[in-house]
Scaffold this motif. Structure first.
Motif, PDB file in Angstrom:
ATOM      1  N   VAL A 123      17.585 132.756  58.764  1.00  0.00           N
ATOM      2  CA  VAL A 123      18.077 132.888  60.144  1.00  0.00           C
ATOM      3  C   VAL A 123      19.176 131.838  60.310  1.00  0.00           C
ATOM      4  CG1 VAL A 123      17.441 132.826  62.570  1.00  0.00           C
ATOM      5  CG2 VAL A 123      15.765 133.543  60.878  1.00  0.00           C
ATOM      6  N   PRO A 124      20.342 132.257  60.780  1.00  0.00           N
ATOM      7  CA  PRO A 124      21.419 131.265  60.907  1.00  0.00           C
ATOM      8  C   PRO A 124      21.101 130.206  61.974  1.00  0.00           C
ATOM      9  CG  PRO A 124      22.150 133.480  61.590  1.00  0.00           C
ATOM     10  CD  PRO A 124      20.751 133.619  61.168  1.00  0.00           C
ATOM     11  N   ILE A 125      21.593 128.968  61.710  1.00  0.00           N
ATOM     12  CA  ILE A 125      21.488 127.898  62.722  1.00  0.00           C
ATOM     13  C   ILE A 125      22.872 127.758  63.352  1.00  0.00           C
ATOM     14  CG2 ILE A 125      21.002 125.450  63.097  1.00  0.00           C
ATOM     15  CD1 ILE A 125      19.378 125.512  60.491  1.00  0.00           C
ATOM     16  N   LEU A 126      22.913 127.732  64.672  1.00  0.00           N
ATOM     17  CA  LEU A 126      24.208 127.643  65.364  1.00  0.00           C
ATOM     18  C   LEU A 126      24.430 126.214  65.837  1.00  0.00           C
ATOM     19  CD1 LEU A 126      23.973 130.936  67.443  1.00  0.00           C
ATOM     20  CD2 LEU A 126      24.935 130.582  65.153  1.00  0.00           C
ATOM     21  N   ASP A 127      25.648 125.718  65.653  1.00  0.00           N
ATOM     22  CA  ASP A 127      25.958 124.375  66.159  1.00  0.00           C
ATOM     23  C   ASP A 127      26.363 124.499  67.633  1.00  0.00           C
ATOM     24  OD1 ASP A 127      28.534 125.251  66.298  1.00  0.00           O
ATOM     25  OD2 ASP A 127      29.329 123.917  64.745  1.00  0.00           O
ATOM     26  N   PRO A 128      26.567 123.368  68.320  1.00  0.00           N
ATOM     27  CA  PRO A 128      26.852 123.425  69.769  1.00  0.00           C
ATOM     28  C   PRO A 128      28.031 124.341  70.094  1.00  0.00           C
ATOM     29  CG  PRO A 128      26.384 121.192  69.119  1.00  0.00           C
ATOM     30  CD  PRO A 128      26.413 121.979  67.848  1.00  0.00           C
ATOM     31  N   SER A 129      28.973 124.495  69.167  1.00  0.00           N
ATOM     32  CA  SER A 129      30.130 125.337  69.480  1.00  0.00           C
ATOM     33  C   SER A 129      29.851 126.810  69.165  1.00  0.00           C
ATOM     34  CB  SER A 129      31.336 124.868  68.667  1.00  0.00           C
ATOM     35  OG  SER A 129      31.046 125.013  67.280  1.00  0.00           O
ATOM     36  N   GLY A 130      28.640 127.111  68.707  1.00  0.00           N
ATOM     37  CA  GLY A 130      28.292 128.509  68.453  1.00  0.00           C
ATOM     38  C   GLY A 130      28.625 128.970  67.064  1.00  0.00           C
ATOM     39  N   LYS A 131      29.083 128.036  66.204  1.00  0.00           N
ATOM     40  CA  LYS A 131      29.394 128.413  64.825  1.00  0.00           C
ATOM     41  C   LYS A 131      28.141 128.265  63.959  1.00  0.00           C
ATOM     42  CE  LYS A 131      32.773 127.135  62.349  1.00  0.00           C
ATOM     43  NZ  LYS A 131      33.599 126.083  61.712  1.00  0.00           N
ATOM     44  N   VAL A 132      28.057 129.093  62.891  1.00  0.00           N
ATOM     45  CA  VAL A 132      26.927 128.955  61.974  1.00  0.00           C
ATOM     46  C   VAL A 132      27.093 127.659  61.193  1.00  0.00           C
ATOM     47  CG1 VAL A 132      25.721 129.946  60.009  1.00  0.00           C
ATOM     48  CG2 VAL A 132      26.675 131.443  61.750  1.00  0.00           C
ATOM     49  N   CYS A 133      26.083 126.780  61.240  1.00  0.00           N
ATOM     50  CA  CYS A 133      26.203 125.514  60.525  1.00  0.00           C
ATOM     51  C   CYS A 133      25.033 125.312  59.578  1.00  0.00           C
ATOM     52  CB  CYS A 133      26.292 124.358  61.523  1.00  0.00           C
ATOM     53  SG  CYS A 133      24.756 124.124  62.411  1.00  0.00           S
ATOM     54  N   GLY A 134      24.251 126.370  59.334  1.00  0.00           N
ATOM     55  CA  GLY A 134      23.137 126.232  58.386  1.00  0.00           C
ATOM     56  C   GLY A 134      22.199 127.422  58.497  1.00  0.00           C
ATOM     57  N   LEU A 135      21.129 127.361  57.706  1.00  0.00           N
ATOM     58  CA  LEU A 135      20.140 128.442  57.698  1.00  0.00           C
ATOM     59  C   LEU A 135      18.753 127.839  57.818  1.00  0.00           C
ATOM     60  CD1 LEU A 135      21.448 130.564  54.676  1.00  0.00           C
ATOM     61  CD2 LEU A 135      21.710 131.120  57.094  1.00  0.00           C
ATOM     62  N   CYS A 136      17.847 128.590  58.392  1.00  0.00           N
ATOM     63  CA  CYS A 136      16.463 128.151  58.370  1.00  0.00           C
ATOM     64  C   CYS A 136      15.564 129.375  58.276  1.00  0.00           C
ATOM     65  CB  CYS A 136      16.122 127.322  59.608  1.00  0.00           C
ATOM     66  SG  CYS A 136      16.082 128.309  61.108  1.00  0.00           S
ATOM     67  N   GLY A 137      14.283 129.136  58.057  1.00  0.00           N
ATOM     68  CA  GLY A 137      13.371 130.279  57.947  1.00  0.00           C
ATOM     69  C   GLY A 137      12.117 129.928  57.185  1.00  0.00           C
ATOM     70  N   VAL A 138      11.468 130.963  56.721  1.00  0.00           N
ATOM     71  CA  VAL A 138      10.199 130.753  56.025  1.00  0.00           C
ATOM     72  C   VAL A 138      10.277 131.337  54.618  1.00  0.00           C
ATOM     73  CG1 VAL A 138       8.775 130.727  58.096  1.00  0.00           C
ATOM     74  CG2 VAL A 138       9.289 132.898  56.959  1.00  0.00           C
ATOM     75  N   GLU A 139       9.316 130.940  53.807  1.00  0.00           N
ATOM     76  CA  GLU A 139       9.256 131.399  52.425  1.00  0.00           C
ATOM     77  C   GLU A 139       7.991 132.237  52.228  1.00  0.00           C
ATOM     78  OE1 GLU A 139       8.654 128.338  49.083  1.00  0.00           O
ATOM     79  OE2 GLU A 139       6.870 129.613  49.107  1.00  0.00           O
ATOM     80  N   LEU A 140       8.133 133.331  51.505  1.00  0.00           N
ATOM     81  CA  LEU A 140       6.965 134.092  51.058  1.00  0.00           C
ATOM     82  C   LEU A 140       6.957 134.058  49.544  1.00  0.00           C
ATOM     83  CD1 LEU A 140       6.556 137.413  53.053  1.00  0.00           C
ATOM     84  CD2 LEU A 140       5.064 135.425  53.035  1.00  0.00           C
ATOM     85  N   SER A 141       5.917 133.506  48.947  1.00  0.00           N
ATOM     86  CA  SER A 141       5.877 133.486  47.486  1.00  0.00           C
ATOM     87  C   SER A 141       5.200 134.754  46.976  1.00  0.00           C
ATOM     88  CB  SER A 141       5.110 132.255  46.993  1.00  0.00           C
ATOM     89  OG  SER A 141       3.759 132.370  47.348  1.00  0.00           O
ATOM     90  N   SER A 142       5.453 135.057  45.720  1.00  0.00           N
ATOM     91  CA  SER A 142       4.808 136.233  45.107  1.00  0.00           C
ATOM     92  C   SER A 142       3.302 136.093  45.172  1.00  0.00           C
ATOM     93  CB  SER A 142       5.228 136.373  43.650  1.00  0.00           C
ATOM     94  OG  SER A 142       6.574 136.709  43.604  1.00  0.00           O
ATOM     95  N   LEU A 143       2.860 134.840  44.974  1.00  0.00           N
ATOM     96  CA  LEU A 143       1.425 134.580  45.002  1.00  0.00           C
ATOM     97  C   LEU A 143       0.850 134.909  46.376  1.00  0.00           C
ATOM     98  CD1 LEU A 143      -0.946 133.489  43.409  1.00  0.00           C
ATOM     99  CD2 LEU A 143      -0.400 131.204  44.268  1.00  0.00           C
ATOM    100  N   TYR A 144       1.609 134.520  47.405  1.00  0.00           N
ATOM    101  CA  TYR A 144       1.142 134.800  48.770  1.00  0.00           C
ATOM    102  C   TYR A 144       0.988 136.306  48.978  1.00  0.00           C
ATOM    103  CZ  TYR A 144       0.671 134.493  53.811  1.00  0.00           C
ATOM    104  OH  TYR A 144       0.182 134.582  55.083  1.00  0.00           O
ATOM    105  N   CYS A 145       1.994 137.034  48.534  1.00  0.00           N
ATOM    106  CA  CYS A 145       1.985 138.484  48.680  1.00  0.00           C
ATOM    107  C   CYS A 145       0.832 139.083  47.888  1.00  0.00           C
ATOM    108  CB  CYS A 145       3.317 139.043  48.193  1.00  0.00           C
ATOM    109  SG  CYS A 145       3.520 140.763  48.585  1.00  0.00           S
ATOM    110  N   TYR A 146       0.649 138.558  46.696  1.00  0.00           N
ATOM    111  CA  TYR A 146      -0.416 139.013  45.808  1.00  0.00           C
ATOM    112  C   TYR A 146      -1.771 138.866  46.488  1.00  0.00           C
ATOM    113  CZ  TYR A 146      -3.263 139.057  41.537  1.00  0.00           C
ATOM    114  OH  TYR A 146      -4.189 139.343  40.577  1.00  0.00           O
ATOM    115  N   LEU A 147      -1.928 137.681  47.150  1.00  0.00           N
ATOM    116  CA  LEU A 147      -3.218 137.418  47.775  1.00  0.00           C
ATOM    117  C   LEU A 147      -3.402 138.168  49.089  1.00  0.00           C
ATOM    118  CD1 LEU A 147      -3.460 133.592  47.106  1.00  0.00           C
ATOM    119  CD2 LEU A 147      -4.811 135.402  46.036  1.00  0.00           C
TER     120      LEU A 147
END
Ligand SMILES: [Zn+2]
Ligand SMILES: [Zn+2]
Lengths: 124, 529
Positions: B245-269
Motif C-alpha cells: 500500500v503506498p505511503i503518501l507524504d504531506p504533499s500527496g506524493k508516494v514516498c514509500g510502501l507499507c503492508g503485511v506479509e503472507l508466508s507460504s508457511l502461513y498459507c500452508y497452515l
C-alpha cells in the motif's frame, strides 16, 4: 349329531374355567368335557376398556371350548332311533338290524352288544 | 423352527396344487425379462453411464471452492483494511515529524537521527498491525537511505520489517516477533530480537516496479493495494508475498510502501487439505494466465499426500463437471474462480484440487461394486430362468413319456392343470378300453369276486347300512353326523364288517368297492339277497 349334542350340552363353566357336561338319558351318568382355563383367568383388567376386551375374549374362548366339547361328546353319545333319546356308548347296543338303546332293546326283545362294554374309556 | 416347518409344509402343499400353464409361462417370461434388465444394467455400468461420480465430485469441489473463496476474500479484505489504516497512520506521523521541523521527505536522506526518530514513532503502530492482522509479518519502507554515497544507495531504502520468528500454527498470540529490517537501536530499546538475517535497510528490488510506484499519482489508497508475486525472502528459506500500500507524504506524493506479509508457511497452515470422498482436497491461491494456473506465482495450502509442488504451472482443461489441471505426469481434477484480489500478475484465483489418481480409484471402486452387483443379479436371474424352464418342461416330458408307455395313472401329479386334464382324459379313455376288454375276467379273479360278494351277504342290516355310506363315498368321520351314532359305534361296526369280509383295513374295503364299481357289479354288495 353335533347339533343334537350341542343342544343337550349343559354349560357348567365358571369365570376361570370352561366346562360342559351331558347326562346319559339311560344310565344317568354325567359326562364332563375336558376343562380348559380362560386365558385371562386370575388377571384383573386394569381399565374398563380392558374389561370389555376380556369379556369379548371370554365369549370367544367359551365358544371354542364349547365346540371342542361337542367334538368330544360326539365320540361318546348316540341317538336311539326308537326312543330318540341321547345315550352313552355303554347304553347303546349294536343289533342285527338297527342299533338301539338298552331300554328299547329290552322292550322290543332285541339282542345286541354295547358299543363300550366297560367304564374304562369313559370320562365320568 | 416351528415356523420353518409350517413354511415347508405350505410350500409342499403349493407344489402339489396344479398351476395353470399360463401362469407358469408368465413366471418364466418374467424371469427372462429380469435377466434382460440385468444385462442392460450391466452394460450401462461397464460403460459408466450410470456413474454419477463425476457430478458428485463436481458438486464437492464447487462447495469447497465457494468456502475457500469466501475465506480468502474475507482474509484479504481484512489485510487490506489493516494495511490501509497503517498507511494513513504513517502519513500522519510523517506530517507531524516533518512539517513540525519544516522539513520535506527529501531531507530524510543521509539523516540517520531523523530516520531513527521516525522509526521510533512508527514501530509500535507496525507492531500493532502485525499483532492484529492474520498475517506472518508487517513492514514499512520509506524512499530514503542513510547513506546516499553508498554504491547500493540506488536500491536501498530505510524502513521497518517485523516478522514472527518461527511460525508454527495459526493464531499468532504466543508467537515471538523478530526484527528483520530497521535501525537496531530501536530493536534494543523495545527488547526485540534481531532476525539472524537482519539488515539495516530494504533492497528495493524486492518490490517489483518499486521505482514506478514512487512516480505514480495515487487517488484512493484502496484502489492502489497490490500483492507482489511469491518470492524468496533474501537470505532465508522462506517464500512470501507482500501486500503493498503506498505511503503518501504531506504533499500527496508516494514516498514509500507499507503492508503485511503472507508466508507460504502461513498459507500452508491456514488452508489444510480436506478429506473428501474422492481424495484429499488442496486449496491453491494463484493467478491464472493463458489457460494455466501459475502455482509458482501463488501459494498453496497443505498438499500432503499429493505430488503438487509450488513450482508447478498447471495447464487447465475445462470439463463438464470440473476442470482437469495437469503438469507433466501429474493430473488433478478441480475448479477455480477469480477473487477480488489484485497482484502484480493480475487477479488472483482460488482453486480447489483433488489428485486425479485418487478420484479415479474411488470412481473405479464404485463402478466395480455396481458391476459386481449387476453380475450377481444376472447370475441369479439366469439361474432362475434355467430352474423355471426345467420345472416347466420336465413334467411335460415325463407325462409324454408316461402316455407313450401307457402308464398314466390318472392322478394329478404333473402340477400343471392343463396337463392334468390331458392325463385324466387319456387315462379315462384307457380305462374305458380296459373295461371293454375286461368282460372276460381271469377265472381266479372271478372266483375272488364271487367269494367276496358271498361274504358280503353275511353282513347284518346295520352293518350294510354303514357300508352303504362308504359306497356312497363318505369318510368315516362323516358317518356319526349322518347316522346319529358315536364314532365308537361306527368303529365297532367297522371291525365286525372287516371280520366278516375277511379284510383288514378300510383301504382294502375301498379297493373292493372300487373294483366292483368298475365292473358294474356294485349291486352284488348292496343287494340283500
Ligand atoms: Zn348310559
Ligand atoms: Zn331307546
Amino acid at each position: 349329531m353335533r347339533e343334537i349334542v350341542k343342544a343337550l350340552l349343559k354349560d357348567c363353566s365358571t369365570r376361570d374355567v370352561f366346562c360342559f357336561s351331558i347326562r346319559c338319558a339311560e344310565c344317568g351318568q354325567v359326562w364332563s368335557s375336558r376343562q380348559t382355563r380362560f386365558s385371562k383367568a386370575g388377571v384383573h383388567p386394569k381399565s374398563e376398556g380392558k374389561q370389555v376386551i376380556f369379556d369379548a375374549l371370554y365369549q370367544k374362548e367359551h365358544e371354542l371350548a364349547k365346540n371342542d366339547a361337542v367334538r368330544e361328546a360326539t365320540d361318546i353319545f348316540n341317538r336311539c332311533p326308537i326312543c330318540r333319546r341321547t345315550v352313552c356308548n355303554r347304553c347303546f347296543l349294536i343289533c342285527e338290524d338297527l342299533d338301539m338303546c338298552v331300554h328299547c332293546a329290552s322292550q322290543l326283545n332285541e339282542q345286541g352288544a354295547p358299543v363300550t362294554p366297560s367304564l374304562v374309556e369313559m370320562v365320568v | 423352527m416351528g415356523r420353518l416347518k409350517e413354511i415347508l409344509r405350505l410350500t409342499a402343499q403349493i407344489k402339489k396344487q396344479s398351476v395353470s400353464m399360463q401362469r407358469r409361462l408368465l413366471l418364466y417370461w418374467l424371469s427372462m425379462l429380469l435377466a434382460i434388465v440385468a444385462v442392460v444394467f450391466l452394460i450401462l455400468n461397464i460403460t459408466g453411464v450410470f456413474s454419477n461420480d463425476a457430478q458428485k465430485a463436481g458438486e464437492t469441489l464447487q462447495l469447497q471452492l465457494d468456502n475457500a473463496q469466501l475465506q480468502v476474500n474475507q482474509h484479504m479484505e481484512s489485510l487490506e483494511a489493516n494495511s490501509i489504516a497503517l498507511s494513513e497512520q504513517i502519513s500522519r506521523t510523517l506530517e507531524s515529524v516533518l512539517t513540525g521541523n519544516g522539513l520535506t521527505t527529501e531531507d530524510l536522506n543521509d539523516n540517520p537521527e531523523l530516520l531513527q526518530k521516525l522509526q521510533e514513532e512508527l514501530l509500535s503502530r507496525l507492531y500493532m498491525t502485525l499483532r492484529l492482522s492474520p498475517c506472518s509479518g508487517a513492514y514499512l519502507v520509506l524512499d530514503a537511505t542513510t547513506n546516499t554515497s553508498s554504491d547500493k544507495a540506488s536500491h536501498s531504502a530505510s524502513g521497518l520489517y517485523l516478522r514472527y520468528a518461527n511460525f508454527h500454527a495459526k493464531g499468532a498470540a504466543d508467537q515471538d516477533v523478530v526484527f528483520f529490517r530497521g535501525i537496531p537501536e530501536i530493536a534494543r530499546a523495545e527488547q526485540l530480537e534481531l532476525h539472524n538475517r537482519w539488515n539495516l535497510e530494504f533492497d528495493t528490488d524486492l518490490f517489483p516496479g518499486y521505482d514506478a510506484w514512487m512516480q505514480t499519482e495515487v487517488g484512493r489508497l484502496a484502489d492502489s493495494c497490490r500483492w507482489t508475486g511469491r518470492f524468496r525472502l533474501t537470505d532465508t528459506w522462506e517464500d512470501v508475498q507482500l501486500l503493498c500500500v503506498p505511503i503518501l507524504d504531506p504533499s500527496g506524493k508516494v514516498c514509500g510502501l507499507c503492508g503485511v506479509e503472507l508466508s507460504s508457511l502461513y498459507c500452508y497452515l491456514s488452508h489444510p487439505e480436506l478429506n473428501s470422498s474422492f481424495g484429499p482436497m488442496i486449496t491453491v491461491i494463484a493467478p491464472v494466465e493463458g489457460g494455466k494456473l501459475l502455482l509458482d506465482k501463488g501459494m498453496a495450502g497443505s498438499a500432503d499426500g499429493t505430488f503438487l509442488t509450488d513450482a508447478d504451472m498447471l495447464s487447465i482443461q475445462h470439463g463438464r463437471y470440473f476442470n482437469t489441471y495437469s503438469c507433466g505426469g501429474d493430473r488433478y481434477i478441480g475448479l477455480h474462480s477469480q477473487t477480488d484480489v489484485n497482484s502484480e500478475n493480475g487477479g488472483l484465483s482460488v482453486a480447489v484440487l483433488i489428485p486425479e489418481s485418487t478420484y479415479a480409484a474411488c470412481r473405479d471402486t464404485n463402478r466395480t461394486v455396481l458391476i459386481l452387483c449387476s453380475l450377481l443379479l444376472l447370475a441369479a436371474t439366469v439361474g432362475l430362468s434355467v430352474f423355471l424352464s426345467k420345472r416347466f418342461v420336465q413334467p411335460i416330458l415325463q407325462t409324454l413319456q408316461a402316455i407313450r408307455s401307457e402308464e398314466v395313472t390318472g392322478e394329478g401329479e404333473t402340477g400343471i392343470s392343463e396337463l392334468d386334464e390331458l392325463v385324466a382324459f387319456v387315462s379315462s379313455r384307457s380305462n374305458a378300453k380296459a373295461l371293454q376288454r375286461e368282460n372276460a375276467l381271469p377265472p381266479d379273479m372271478e372266483e375272488l369276486f364271487r367269494s367276496f360278494a358271498d361274504r358280503a351277504k353275511t353282513l347284518s342290516t346295520a352293518e350294510r347300512t354303514i357300508m352303504k355310506y362308504y359306497i356312497d363315498g363318505h369318510e368315516i368321520t362323516e358317518i356319526p353326523e349322518l347316522a346319529f351314532i358315536s364314532i365308537h359305534t361306527v368303529k365297532k361296526h367297522n371291525s365286525n364288517i372287516y371280520q366278516k369280509l375277511g379284510i383288514s383295513s378300510r383301504d382294502e374295503l375301498m379297493l373292493y368297492i372300487d373294483l366292483f364299481r368298475r365292473l358294474g357289479r356294485l349291486n352284488e354288495l348292496t343287494d340283500t339277497l
